[in-house]
Design a protein around this motif. Structure first.
Motif, mmCIF file in Angstrom:
data_model
loop_
_atom_site.group_PDB
_atom_site.id
_atom_site.type_symbol
_atom_site.label_atom_id
_atom_site.label_comp_id
_atom_site.label_asym_id
_atom_site.label_seq_id
_atom_site.Cartn_x
_atom_site.Cartn_y
_atom_site.Cartn_z
ATOM 1 N N LEU A 38 0.822 -1.256 0.027
ATOM 2 C CA LEU A 38 -0.106 -0.029 -0.065
ATOM 3 C C LEU A 38 0.919 1.366 0.056
ATOM 4 O O LEU A 38 0.347 2.245 0.470
ATOM 5 C CB LEU A 38 -0.830 -0.097 1.102
ATOM 6 N N ASN A 156 3.460 0.844 6.953
ATOM 7 C CA ASN A 156 2.375 1.670 7.306
ATOM 8 C C ASN A 156 2.210 2.172 8.855
ATOM 9 O O ASN A 156 1.229 2.926 8.940
ATOM 10 C CB ASN A 156 1.268 1.150 6.541
ATOM 11 N N ASP A 162 -4.658 4.996 12.140
ATOM 12 C CA ASP A 162 -5.800 3.973 11.377
ATOM 13 C C ASP A 162 -5.815 2.640 12.100
ATOM 14 O O ASP A 162 -6.891 2.104 12.262
ATOM 15 C CB ASP A 162 -5.256 3.533 10.028
ATOM 16 N N ARG A 181 -1.609 -4.419 6.681
ATOM 17 C CA ARG A 181 -1.796 -3.644 7.552
ATOM 18 C C ARG A 181 -2.418 -4.537 8.977
ATOM 19 O O ARG A 181 -2.522 -3.922 10.082
ATOM 20 C CB ARG A 181 -2.431 -2.496 7.362
ATOM 21 N N ARG A 235 -11.940 1.011 3.023
ATOM 22 C CA ARG A 235 -11.384 0.372 4.099
ATOM 23 C C ARG A 235 -12.308 0.118 5.250
ATOM 24 O O ARG A 235 -11.886 -0.503 6.673
ATOM 25 C CB ARG A 235 -10.235 1.236 4.713
ATOM 26 N N HIS A 270 -9.721 6.660 2.778
ATOM 27 C CA HIS A 270 -10.287 6.913 4.121
ATOM 28 C C HIS A 270 -10.975 8.284 3.972
ATOM 29 O O HIS A 270 -10.735 9.179 3.101
ATOM 30 C CB HIS A 270 -9.507 6.902 5.284
ATOM 31 N N ASP A 272 -10.887 10.677 5.948
ATOM 32 C CA ASP A 272 -10.093 11.970 6.169
ATOM 33 C C ASP A 272 -9.012 12.495 4.989
ATOM 34 O O ASP A 272 -8.091 13.090 5.033
ATOM 35 C CB ASP A 272 -9.237 11.656 7.223
ATOM 36 N N GLY A 392 3.991 7.619 1.273
ATOM 37 C CA GLY A 392 3.214 6.489 1.598
ATOM 38 C C GLY A 392 1.586 6.652 1.567
ATOM 39 O O GLY A 392 1.048 5.917 2.022
ATOM 40 N N CYS A 398 -3.555 11.587 9.342
ATOM 41 C CA CYS A 398 -3.192 9.996 8.987
ATOM 42 C C CYS A 398 -2.050 9.781 10.032
ATOM 43 O O CYS A 398 -2.004 8.569 10.472
ATOM 44 C CB CYS A 398 -2.561 9.732 7.749
HETATM 45 N N1 LIG Z 1 -5.787 8.074 7.696
HETATM 46 C C1 LIG Z 1 -5.383 7.793 6.484
HETATM 47 N N2 LIG Z 1 -5.750 8.210 5.314
HETATM 48 N N3 LIG Z 1 -4.452 7.170 6.306
HETATM 49 C C2 LIG Z 1 -3.428 6.807 5.115
HETATM 50 C C3 LIG Z 1 -2.982 5.339 5.034
HETATM 51 C C4 LIG Z 1 -2.126 5.147 3.897
HETATM 52 C C5 LIG Z 1 -1.504 3.662 3.625
HETATM 53 N N4 LIG Z 1 -0.286 3.612 2.650
HETATM 54 C C6 LIG Z 1 -2.698 2.744 3.460
HETATM 55 O O1 LIG Z 1 -2.881 2.397 2.387
HETATM 56 O O2 LIG Z 1 -3.307 2.330 4.340
#
Ligand SMILES: NC(=[NH2+])NCCC[C@H](N)C(=O)O
Length: 408
Positions: A38, A156, A162, A181, A235, A270, A272, A392, A398
């Protein structure tokens, strides 16, 4: 306010936050691993750490207590029996089962390390050339013998938003969607069970990591002391949202969950990444999540006499005004709603702001169109360098798990 976990808004002055400083896990990446891990590009660890340290120092300069996940976990693993149980569960969740030579050698190797070394090693991953086996198994010989790891790296972990989320005086310990993850939330579970700061605090667990249904903290926004917004996303599943709402309505003072359906894709994995609260009546929003009539699917969940009531709404402005009791509302579009700047800056987390106080946020410096617009709307913007951290696919919100915020 002495609760070790106390989060009743997205914007109350931030007092305590949990981060993870990226480590060797970002070096244990190769092009053919990126998609499964990811991660969209291999960050340059040295610079990523410089950028992360700037983030941490900025928080501390503004009175925020920064706790590091890796330190909290190491301090939770001082007891050998706890450490042994943790290692065995982590191996099981890594698909290393049975009592064969590899299992025994991995247990022995990890238990030979100090708690902090063990935590760093587990997050970095364990390479095959770190373990000397007397006899190679059929799997070693026949299945992808050139694959370099026995334990995959966990690149991650620095997105500490998360794996868990603070809601009120409790937490969700999340069952993450993607295999890459899923092991991460074992860390906070272990911290809450064994760390001196938390183990005797009777912290409510609104949802644990073993319940069916996917939930990730990037989808969990605490909009007020009784309203949550939760993304129905790539997710987070409707099942998890429903169960979390039922638990909160039964055992907490939260009364409303706004389940907001967003596009299911990697760029917007996500809520956010496309929507954050930055002031009492101001939000960032990525314009591309609204249809041509500026509508979006919102399902309002409330406790009813015969279970949950679910009401379908489509006007984000009206819903936020109604449930947050606001007369005015300012939705600030990412990238100024420009058809090129908006998706460019959303991709680099231009919507993913971290509020450290009402109307005061931390953002990535690279999203200058969004940052300038926030300032034009009266928001105090602190920018951090982001060339490597952004690879990332996460931003300041995040990379932070808010644990304590002042009440509004
Ligand atoms: N709260 C967020 N927007 N988290 C971003 C996570 C990025 C991470 N590479 C994933 O795909 O899970």
């Amino acid at each position: 306010m002495n609760d070790p976990i106390h989060v009743y808004s997205e914007i109350g002055r931030l007092k305590t936050v949990m981060l993870h400083r990226p480590g060797k896990e970002l070096e244990n990446l190769a092009p053919d691993l990126l998609e499964r891990m990811l991660i969209d590009e291999i960050p340059y660890l040295k610079i990523a750490d410089e950028e992360h340290d700037q983030f941490a120092h900025l928080l501390e300069e503004h009175g925020v207590k920064v706790l590091y996940l890796e330190k909290l976990l190491a301090d939770s693993l001082k007891d050998k029996n706890v450490r042994t149980k943790f290692v065995k569960q982590l191996l099981a969740e890594s698909g290393i089962v049975g009592e064969d030579e590899l299992y025994q050698e991995l247990v022995e190797f990890l238990m030979s390390l100090s708690p902090s070394e063990m935590v760093a090693q587990i997050i970095a991953g364990v390479r095959k050339d770190q373990i000397k086996l007397q006899h190679l198994s059929l799997a070693d010989l026949a299945e992808d013998p050139i694959y370099p790891f026995y334990l995959d790296p966990m690149p991650n972990v620095y997105f500490t938003r998360d794996q868990q989320a603070a809601i009120g005086n409790g937490m969700t310990i999340n069952r993450m969607t993607c295999r890459a993850r899923r092991r991460e939330s074992l860390f906070m579970e272990t911290i809450l069970l064994h760390h001196p700061l938390y183990k005797d605090a009777k912290i409510p667990i609104w949802r644990d990591r073993y319940q069916h249904g996917r939930l990730e903290g990037g989808d969990e926004l605490v909009l007020s002391q009784d309203v949550l917004a939760i993304g129905i996303s790539q997710r987070t599943s409707a099942t998890a949202i429903t169960q979390l709402a039922q638990k909160l309505f039964r055992d907490s003072k939260f009364k409303t969950v706004l389940a907001i359906k967003i596009p299911h894709n990697h760029a917007m994995m996500h809520l956010d990444t496309v929507f954050t609260m930055i002031n009492y009546d101001q939000f960032t929003v990525h314009p591309f999540i609204l249809d041509q009539d500026h509508n979006i699917d919102i399902y309002v969940l409330k406790a009813g006499t015969n279970g949950l009531t679910i009401t379908h709404e489509t006007n984000l402005t009206q819903v936020l005004k109604k449930y947050l009791h606001l007369s005015e509302l300012d939705l600030i579009p990412t990238g100024g709603a420009d058809p090129v700047a908006a998706p460019r800056e959303q991709w680099n987390d231009g919507s993913n702001t971290l509020a450290i106080a009402p109307g005061e946020v931390i953002t990535y410096d690279r999203n200058y169109v969004s940052n300038d617009l926030l300032r034009q709307h009266g928001i105090k913007v602190h920018e951090i360098r982001s060339s490597e951290l952004s690879r990332g696919r996460g931003g300041p919100r995040c990379m932070s798990c808010s644990l304590v915020r002042e009440d509004l």
